[in-house]
Design an enzyme around this catalytic site. Sequence first.
Site, short mmCIF file in Angstrom:
data_model
loop_
_atom_site.label_atom_id
_atom_site.label_comp_id
_atom_site.label_asym_id
_atom_site.label_seq_id
_atom_site.Cartn_x
_atom_site.Cartn_y
_atom_site.Cartn_z
N GLY A 1 0.13 5.23 0.90
CA GLY A 1 -0.91 6.17 1.32
C GLY A 1 -0.34 7.53 1.58
O GLY A 1 0.82 7.80 1.28
N GLY A 2 -1.18 8.35 2.14
CA GLY A 2 -0.81 9.73 2.38
C GLY A 2 0.45 9.89 3.18
O GLY A 2 1.23 10.79 2.97
N GLN A 3 0.65 9.00 4.13
CA GLN A 3 1.75 9.24 5.05
C GLN A 3 2.93 8.32 4.87
O GLN A 3 3.87 8.37 5.63
CB GLN A 3 1.22 9.15 6.47
CG GLN A 3 0.14 10.16 6.71
CD GLN A 3 -0.97 9.58 7.54
OE1 GLN A 3 -0.76 8.62 8.25
NE2 GLN A 3 -2.13 10.14 7.43
N LYS B 1 5.44 0.12 7.88
CA LYS B 1 5.11 1.39 7.26
C LYS B 1 6.28 2.36 7.35
O LYS B 1 6.79 2.63 8.43
CB LYS B 1 3.90 1.98 7.96
CG LYS B 1 3.44 3.25 7.33
CD LYS B 1 2.06 3.49 7.78
CE LYS B 1 1.43 4.62 7.04
NZ LYS B 1 0.06 4.77 7.48
N THR C 1 4.69 4.51 2.76
CA THR C 1 4.52 3.29 1.98
C THR C 1 4.46 2.11 2.94
O THR C 1 5.17 2.08 3.93
CB THR C 1 5.74 3.13 1.06
OG1 THR C 1 5.93 4.36 0.38
CG2 THR C 1 5.54 2.02 0.06
N VAL C 2 3.61 1.14 2.63
CA VAL C 2 3.47 -0.02 3.50
C VAL C 2 4.02 -1.27 2.81
O VAL C 2 3.70 -1.54 1.66
CB VAL C 2 1.99 -0.26 3.88
CG1 VAL C 2 1.89 -1.37 4.91
CG2 VAL C 2 1.37 1.01 4.42
N GLY D 1 0.81 -1.19 0.00
CA GLY D 1 0.00 0.00 0.00
C GLY D 1 0.85 1.24 0.00
O GLY D 1 1.98 1.25 0.46
N ASP E 1 -7.46 10.98 8.24
CA ASP E 1 -7.67 10.50 6.88
C ASP E 1 -8.61 9.29 6.91
O ASP E 1 -8.28 8.22 6.44
CB ASP E 1 -6.33 10.15 6.23
CG ASP E 1 -6.45 9.98 4.71
OD1 ASP E 1 -7.52 10.32 4.15
OD2 ASP E 1 -5.49 9.51 4.08
#
Length: 701
Positions: A391-393, A409, A395-396, A389, A506
């Site tokens: 996302g905004g904050q 993360k 990478t996972v 994933g 979020d």
Amino acid sequence: MVALCASFCESILLSMLLLRSALAAEHLSAAATATAQCQTSCGGVEIPYPFGILSDSCPTEPVFEVFCNDTGNGVYKPFIGNIDLLSVDVQLAQARVMNRISSSCYNTSSQRMNFERWRMNLTGSPYRFSDSANKFTVIGCRTLAYIADQDYVGKYMSGCVSVCRRGELTGVTDGICSGKGCCQTAIPKGLDFYKMWFEESMNTSGIYNKTPCSYVVLMEASNFTFSTTYLTSPLKFNDTYGGKAPVVLDWSIPTAENCVEAKINFTSYACKSDNSVCLNSTNGSPGYICNCSEGYQGNPYLHGPNGCQGVVASVLAGFFGFLGWEVIRHKQRNKKQALLRQTDEFFQQHGGLLLLEMMKADGNVGFTLYKKGEIENATNNFNKTHIIGEGGQGTVYRAVIEGVAIAIKKCKEIDESRKMEFVQELVILCRVNHPNIVKLLGCCLHFEAPMLVYEFVKNKTLQELLDLKRSRRFHVTLGTRLRIAAESAMALSHLHSLPHPILHGDVKPANILLAEGMVAKVSDFGCSTIDEKTQAVLKGTPGYIDPEYLLEYQLTAKNDVYSFGVILVELLTGKRPLSKESKTLTSLFQEAMADGTLIDILDSDIVEEACMRVIHRAAALASQCLVVPGMTRPSMAGVAAELQQLALADEVQRCPQPQLVLEDLNIMEMGSTVSMWYDESKTRGAYSLENKAVLSIEFAR
Ligand SMILES: *[C@@H]1O[C@H](CO)[C@@H](O)[C@H](O)[C@H]1NC(C)=O
Ligand SMILES: *[C@@H]1O[C@H](CO)[C@@H](O)[C@H](O)[C@H]1NC(C)=O
Ligand SMILES: *[C@@H]1O[C@H](CO)[C@@H](O)[C@H](O)[C@H]1NC(C)=O
Ligand SMILES: *[C@@H]1O[C@H](CO)[C@@H](O)[C@H](O)[C@H]1NC(C)=O
Ligand SMILES: *[C@@H]1O[C@H](CO)[C@@H](O)[C@H](O)[C@H]1NC(C)=O
Ligand SMILES: *[C@@H]1O[C@H](CO)[C@@H](O)[C@H](O)[C@H]1NC(C)=O
Ligand SMILES: *[C@@H]1O[C@H](CO)[C@@H](O)[C@H](O)[C@H]1NC(C)=O
Ligand SMILES: *[C@@H]1O[C@H](CO)[C@@H](O)[C@H](O)[C@H]1NC(C)=O
Ligand SMILES: *[C@@H]1O[C@H](CO)[C@@H](O)[C@H](O)[C@H]1NC(C)=O
Ligand SMILES: *[C@@H]1O[C@H](CO)[C@@H](O)[C@H](O)[C@H]1NC(C)=O
Ligand SMILES: *[C@@H]1O[C@H](CO)[C@@H](O)[C@H](O)[C@H]1NC(C)=O
Ligand SMILES: *[C@@H]1O[C@H](CO)[C@@H](O)[C@H](O)[C@H]1NC(C)=O
């Protein structure tokens, strides 16, 4: 043209890029010999084959026709259709062209916004907007701009928001485009059309004496450097670029679907040069491109001396090669040592020592400090194949450490001054133990950006469930919807009720994971705490973000309540939050509530006589979550309590629900088959389309 449009103006730049594919193939072979008489440049721009300018002395039709028009006073310039052509690169199969800059300016005399909107249509042409070279770029102090494909419903839609806190320019920095005064977001592969529009409720009417204008353009990322003067002098950006900015198009030979097909007919095969190779088009369009084989340079589309020629490989080259290698080795040695030194610095910067102290004092509760090597090993050095994933904050990554599946993360880098606070918050976070919250297991502070380690929840997200529902491949009962909503609300309520409250910031379906038995687990907080107070980076997702937050730029618990309200509306209506231009699902819903026409927009799957009481109560609750001003919204605890009641209501349990599963699909196996191309909830970073979260619409990059 521009002067003619009153407050709104939209033009099609390129609508007639007709390609006579049948003819094109025929002429390829002829052109290889005909180029001699043909004009190969226009206005100082090289026009290499398969591009060409038609003329009396060069009657053969190239695959890509370029016009060389007199733009007045005998100044000739090349055009594709009516678009200015800047250059053509045969090796990269790209063309640079000019794209119009769209704007929204406050007009003091009319006291209205003046819009100038442009779109570009490449449909039916062999061109696509390059996803690697371009960024959707937004400049402004109170601006939310959307970008969409022509049939954006169910396909591509994204947005970018740019604000200056309370209209002030403090914190806005030259060269940095991260949501403060400037926002950039990536586009997906295969895009052949783009249109844009402004969110009209985010306008500059309140700050017109400072920054009356906002600008938006899809443009070549490397050509753009943010300057604060673009905000301080209203026309500067537009003037610097003369109203047009370069955009990069990928092109491909469209006469065959791919290389395999192209090679069937050797007469029409475009890779004419002896030392050329065929490559399938990589940007979503059918077609192929040619390139010189390794060690060769030239034009792979041409026979003979202008085709691919061997690069002079000599002893000299070998000698320099050796020197170069030594230099590189030396540099690598130095780099490695520097890295080792840095590792410890990072650990200290991120408050690792403090964290250790706190853990000692605490007799620590199951919080692990991971070692750098462990993390690197487990993610195969952050190999792309491990990404689950983006996302905004951060990478996972998926990983396994000591036999336990985990999600790692990688947060964005954090501000020096915030590091101690971050560590303190980590200590709080790791004590959060709630069945509906993804558990934080530990962290690793030996990297430039902190790494957070979470329990791994393998099953899908609510976003994916809703998509399956919308594509009618999965039926979700009212009971399940209410239960998922109740569980998510309880999780948020728990976070809000901590002695040191954690605001999510979020809340959206993509951040609600569905674990075994479809148990909701809220995720994607953690890194978020980093920015929450300083608001270094604006967070949120168009469609879910509270308009009040955009104005205030200060996250509160009521912002989460709003976003949650949108999810509730989505669960009740089955509709996407951004589904109609200039009319969001929330306004549609609030109007329906006011007019008493709720039934018209409800998801027909859940409409059942026996359930209407519960549905109306849930809708009323959603409506309260969305009211403005936010102060009057219920608390997350109140929302959770009401939803729990509704989910457990007898009639919901008894409510007849069709067990409609049109295709025999297991939701858990859907990962790769769900159409990834749509989106209103995502975008950012590298768009490997293989996972949903990657598409997560991003604000503020
Ligand atoms: C191959 O392409 C040429 C040129 O377009 C065309 O005339 C010919 O019919 C094609 N041959 C086949 C077998 O499709
Ligand atoms: C250039 O000339 C061609 C042919 O006369 C015309 O179709 C095209 O619209 C012109 N383009 C521009 C930008 O003037
Ligand atoms: C074509 O080959 C050149 C040189 O090997 C390389 O730089 C370029 O990226 C290649 N083009 C494509 C589209 O792969
Ligand atoms: C502002 O609005 C007035 C009245 O509608 C119009 O005449 C004028 O052209 C507008 N100004 C700009 C810069 O568009
Ligand atoms: C874009 O161009 C295609 C092909 O010319 C056309 O079918 C389509 O309607 C155009 N789209 C818009 C929104 O104008
Ligand atoms: C600007 O947005 C506000 C709501 O945020 C709205 O009330 C106002 O009418 C808008 N003004 C213009 C000029 O569009
Ligand atoms: C941007 O592109 C234009 C047009 O090719 C060029 O003149 C200009 O130098 C470029 N600017 C930068 C910063 O790359
Ligand atoms: C931007 O520049 C173009 C070209 O000079 C002009 O037509 C357009 O009106 C300008 N836009 C604004 C908002 O000034
Ligand atoms: C191009 O695509 C075709 C069909 O998907 C595939 O069979 C072929 O191997 C690809 N060729 C190259 C060079 O990638
Ligand atoms: C990485 O994993 C390999 C094999 O699983 C192991 O031999 C090696 O010691 C590990 N390295 C680190 C730094 O943990
Ligand atoms: C990532 O992993 C894949 C498969 O394990 C491997 O083929 C690839 O080389 C790796 N990439 C890098 C950059 O290490
Ligand atoms: C995912 O959910 C399915 C069905 O609820 C279940 O069978 C499966 O074990 C779950 N997998 C994991 C890893 O939780």
